[in-house]
Structures are given as C-alpha cells and as structure tokens.
Design an enzyme around this catalytic site. Structure first.
Site, short mmCIF file in Angstrom:
data_model
loop_
_atom_site.label_atom_id
_atom_site.label_comp_id
_atom_site.label_asym_id
_atom_site.label_seq_id
_atom_site.Cartn_x
_atom_site.Cartn_y
_atom_site.Cartn_z
N HIS A 265 43.50 42.57 -15.22
CA HIS A 265 42.94 41.24 -14.97
C HIS A 265 42.79 41.04 -13.46
CE1 HIS A 265 41.80 37.18 -15.30
NE2 HIS A 265 42.71 36.73 -16.16
N HIS A 268 39.42 35.46 -11.82
CA HIS A 268 39.84 34.06 -12.01
C HIS A 268 40.95 33.54 -11.10
CE1 HIS A 268 38.07 34.43 -16.33
NE2 HIS A 268 37.16 34.28 -15.39
N TYR A 270 43.74 34.92 -10.04
CA TYR A 270 45.12 35.37 -10.20
C TYR A 270 45.46 36.43 -9.15
CZ TYR A 270 44.75 32.50 -14.32
OH TYR A 270 44.55 31.41 -15.14
C1 LIG Z 1 41.20 29.13 -24.11
C2 LIG Z 1 40.74 30.11 -23.06
C3 LIG Z 1 41.62 31.07 -22.61
C4 LIG Z 1 41.21 32.02 -21.69
N1 LIG Z 1 42.07 33.00 -21.31
C5 LIG Z 1 41.64 34.01 -20.53
C6 LIG Z 1 42.49 35.11 -20.26
O1 LIG Z 1 43.61 35.22 -20.73
N2 LIG Z 1 42.00 36.10 -19.46
C7 LIG Z 1 40.73 36.05 -18.91
O2 LIG Z 1 40.33 36.96 -18.20
N3 LIG Z 1 39.91 35.01 -19.19
C8 LIG Z 1 40.33 34.01 -19.98
N4 LIG Z 1 39.47 33.02 -20.33
C9 LIG Z 1 38.06 33.12 -19.92
C10 LIG Z 1 37.25 33.74 -21.08
O3 LIG Z 1 37.62 35.08 -21.30
C11 LIG Z 1 35.75 33.69 -20.81
O4 LIG Z 1 35.45 34.42 -19.64
C12 LIG Z 1 35.27 32.25 -20.64
O5 LIG Z 1 35.72 31.45 -21.72
C13 LIG Z 1 33.77 32.17 -20.55
O6 LIG Z 1 33.18 32.80 -21.68
P1 LIG Z 1 32.65 31.95 -22.94
O7 LIG Z 1 31.56 31.05 -22.39
O8 LIG Z 1 32.11 33.00 -23.88
O9 LIG Z 1 33.77 31.17 -23.49
C14 LIG Z 1 39.88 32.00 -21.19
C15 LIG Z 1 39.00 31.00 -21.64
C16 LIG Z 1 39.42 30.08 -22.56
C17 LIG Z 1 38.44 29.06 -23.05
#
Ligand SMILES: Cc1cc2nc3c(=O)[nH]c(=O)nc-3n(C[C@H](O)[C@H](O)[C@H](O)COP(=O)(O)O)c2cc1C
Length: 454
Positions: A265, A268, A270
């Site tokens: 990871h 974002h 981190y």
């Molecule tokens: C509930 C939730 C939890 C997420 N947890 C992670 C995570 O653990 N690791 C990560 O890299 N991104 C995380 N994300 C980001 C998602 O992987 C994704 O990049 C983001 O939701 C945008 O894609 P989408 O429009 O298809 O939802 C999270 C997003 C949501 C909504």
C-alpha cells in the site's frame, strides 16, 4: 505521408493523442490491426475532414478502431483474437480473460482493497470468510483490505494485521475460502504512519512518519466520525531499514497464510506515501529531497519483498495525484513516472494506480491528467482504480489504457458485480454509513445477490 508522419502530426495537435496512440498500439500489439489498416483509416479520415482537430481526432480514433477491427477480421488476420471480439465478450471487454504473470484471470473486474474495520483486536474474523467468498469468482482477482505490517502500523480501530501468528492463522480460512471458489487473493500490506494517534500505538507512543508534520483532524467519509491524530515522530535514518524489514516479514507471513501475493500500500497518504510526497517529506537525509531520495523507502521495500517472495507475487498501489491526508505532491506526473519506470526494473507483477480524478476521498473531480504515461512506462500488468462504472471500465480496457480495473464501492455493495456487468443488471446502492461499522453482517455480508434482490 507515412503513418509515422501522420501520427506525429496528429500527436502535435492535442494532448490526448497519447491515448489514441496507445489504443492503436494496443490493438496492433494484440494483432487486431495491421499498420496498413491503421494508415488506411487515418487517410480515409483525412480525406473526409481535410485535417485533424480535437473532435475530429476522437472520431478518427473511432474510425480507426472500428475499421481496424473490421479489417483484421474480414482479412482473417489473427482471426483468433478477432473471433473473440465478435463473440459475446465483444460487448464486455471487462469480462475478457487476461493472463497476469502465472495467474489466468477469467475477467478484469478486480475487488479493490476496502478497509471494513471488522477485524476485532486487529485479528481477521470468521465473518470475513463469507464476505470475501461472496465476492469471489473463478479466475477473479481480489485484493484484501489494508492489513497492518506491525504493531505501529494501525490508524483505525479493528483493521486486520499480519504480524502475529494468531493473525496469520486467522487469515488462513479466509484465503482458503477464496481459493475454494477459484479466486486469486492478494494481501494489501500497509503502514498508516502519521495517519494514526497514540491510542493505536504500543505504550501510547507517537505514530511514526517521514516528518514531524502534524495532520489536521478529519471527518470520516460517513460524515459522522472524526479521526483524531497526534503529532508524529520522524523516523531516524537508522530506523528506516527496520520498517522495511517489517514489510518483508509481513509479505512472508501473507504467503504463509496462503495468499497468492501481496500488494504494497503505497497510496492515499499512508507511510510510504508520506515519504514519496514532497508536501510531507521534509527530510535532509538520503530519504528526502530529490525524487529519487523520496522514492527510496518505497523501492527498498519492493527490493526486500521481491527477494523474499519473488517479483511474480508482488504488486504495489500508488496514488501520485491524490492528496488524501494532506499528501499532495508538486509534480505528481514526474513521481508517477519515476515510480513506474523504477518498478519495471524490479519486474514486479503489477502496478495499481488510482486515477487522478480521485484527488479527494470518495468523489471524482474533473481532471486534465491521465494515467496513460505511467501505464506506458510500466512493463507489467497495470490496474486502474477510482470512480469506475461499467461503461468507462469497458472503455479503458478497449483503449488499452489499462489491463484490469479495480472496483471499490460498487463491489462492496454488489458481491456479484461481474455477473451484473455481464447481464447489464441494475446495481445495489452502497450504504456509506455502514462502511466502517463493526457489525459482522449489516452493510457487510447482507448486500443481496441478483437472484435474491427484490
Ligand atoms: C470503505 C472503503 C474502504 C477503503 N479501504 C481502502 C484500503 O484499505 N486500501 C486502499 O488502498 N484503498 C481503500 N479504499 C479506496 C478504494 O480501494 C478505491 O480506490 C476507492 O473507493 C475508489 O474506487 P471506487 O470509486 O471504485 O470506489 C477504500 C474505499 C472505501 C470506500
């Protein structure tokens, strides 16, 4: 005019021609086009409009693709690929097979990593067996929720870890359930860095980071909970290899738990991002300053993990354009390109990038940037994520701007998402209020499948 000259002229007319170029190359790579047929299409278009402008160019692309596919099919050139495109899958590029290293994927709809905060005491729970298995298809790729590499890695309650024996054992039945249905499962390994507070840290110590820059408190995406952060402690140069080693051990543990590989990871805001992004990293040692120095930590982690488990089991997630958790960079394109090129040298399996339009958590913004330069620079499998629906997911695959598309919120709410895409069925809506609650069922495993949806 030769094709090359034509192409250069077109490319000079607008920034988006790189997309066109990639699309043409993609079709050509897959031998759906002969260069002759491309040239023919371009000259036809020129004859029609008498020049290339922006709109003309997009139409030109369509003309190229349509006539190119038709040409290659009708000429019987590389008929196998062409036949594929004329079958049922031709309407659903997301559902075409793809070979990712040694993994035979049956489709390109990937479960994005999704933190669900239901791993009580940082230990994965039995309810995750059902959750992940619901989202498994034979030959589908799943990426786990962010999983802590050490006891300093957490920033939220009840996120899973993979640094203790108990955690490794707890992951095993979850991984087994995914494998039993034929899925391919990667563990996203993670360190939150300064996106934490002393309450999550051993002995109440300060969270670690690349810097002492403090993060402002933030309202969570459910619009209710406030995340509170305490000032971080800047890692000393000598401590950094120890954190690199935590990632290495976590990767080994993930393999021991049965995962097919790991996704580091690096996105974002981190810890890894806290090193890469120049709005946070203010170090003066070999881990700060130049782009090369800021990426050193990430690449040392890659190097250690590649040596530990093999490059064919390693992916990374990056979000150069995002500025979640105050993690902006003054030149995200240069950062993304540098990482894509460097990662290619390690020959890792995949690079997973978050679209520039996901600059902020949750919502898409209009954005002039694209991942195409990074996609071109990275030599392995490319995964795009962020704000995708079915239509633009199909387009990004057809245009060869990515190999795979990761779906977050849509997959969270639709355990049978690939099936729904196949049938063009309506989608369940996701319930944001239940993203991060601790309930083992509600908003977690109770989203209906198509057959049971009313
Ligand atoms: C509930 C939730 C939890 C997420 N947890 C992670 C995570 O653990 N690791 C990560 O890299 N991104 C995380 N994300 C980001 C998602 O992987 C994704 O990049 C983001 O939701 C945008 O894609 P989408 O429009 O298809 O939802 C999270 C997003 C949501 C909504």
């Amino acid at each position: 005019m030769t094709l090359h000259e034509t192409y250069l002229q077109l490319e000079s007319t607008c920034a988006t021609t790189i997309d066109v170029g990639l699309a043409i190359e993609g079709y050509n790579d897959r031998k759906l086009l002969t260069w002759d047929s491309v040239e023919h299409s371009i000259s036809l278009w020129f004859a029609f409009v008498g020049g290339a402008d922006y709109i003309g160019f997009n139409l030109c692309l369509q003309a190229i693709l349509v006539s190119g596919i038709w040409c290659s099919y009708s000429q019987g050139c590389c008929h196998q690929e062409a036949v594929k495109m004329t079958g049922k899958e031709s309407q659903i590029p997301l559902l075409t097979p793809y070979k990712m290293g040694k993994f035979e994927l049956s489709h390109r709809v990937v479960l994005a990593p999704l933190t669900r905060q239901r791993s009580y005491g940082n230990v994965p729970q039995p309810h995750a067996i059902l959750y992940y298995s619901q989202r498994t298809t034979k030959g589908g790729l799943l990426i786990s929720e962010a999983t802590g590499v050490s006891d300093t890695a957490q920033g939220y309650p009840d996120t899973p870890g993979i640094w203790t024996k108990e955690q490794i054992e707890a992951w095993k039945p979850i991984v087994d359930a995914v494998h039993a249905k034929g899925g391919i499962f990667f563990c996203q390994i993670w360190h939150a860095g300064r996106v934490s507070n002393s309450g999550f840290q051993p002995n109440g110590q300060a969270p670690i980071s690349s810097s002492e820059k403090e993060l402002a408190n933030q309202v969570q995406s459910n619009d209710n909970d406030v995340e509170r952060f305490t000032p971080p402690r800047k890692l000393t140069t000598e401590e950094i290899p120890l954190v690199v080693d935590d990632f290495r051990v976590a990767a080994r543990n993930a393999i021991d738990a049965g995962f097919d590989g790991v996704e580091i990871h690096g996105a974002h805001g981190y810890l890894i991002d806290q090193f890469m992004k120049d709005e946070i990293n203010d170090r003066t040692d070999q881990y700060g300053g130049s782009l090369e120095n800021r990426c050193r930590f990430a690449l040392e982690i890659i190097d250690a993990i590649v040596k530990e488990i093999g490059a064919d089991k390693v992916g990374i997630r990056l979000s150069p354009f995002a500025n979640y958790m105050e993690s902006g960079d003054s030149n995200p394109k240069a950062l993304g390109l540098y990482m894509a090129e460097s990662l290619s040298e390690y020959k890792i399996l995949y690079c997973h990038m978050v679209e520039p339009r996901m600059k902020y958590v949750d919502e898409k913004v209009d954005c002039p940037h694209s991942l195409v330069p990074m996609r071109k620079a990275f030599k392995g499998t490319f995964i795009s994520a962020g704000g995708y629906e079915m239509e633009d997911g199909n387009n990004v695959v057809v245009e060869n701007r990515t190999d795979l598309v990761a779906y977050g919120r849509l997959f969270l709410a639709n355990p049978d998402l690939p099936k729904r895409f196949e049938l063009n069925a309506p989608l369940n809506k996701y319930n944001r209020d239940m993203f991060y609650t601790s309930d083992p069922v509600i908003g977690y495993t109770d989203y209906p499948f198509l057959e049971t949806a009313v």
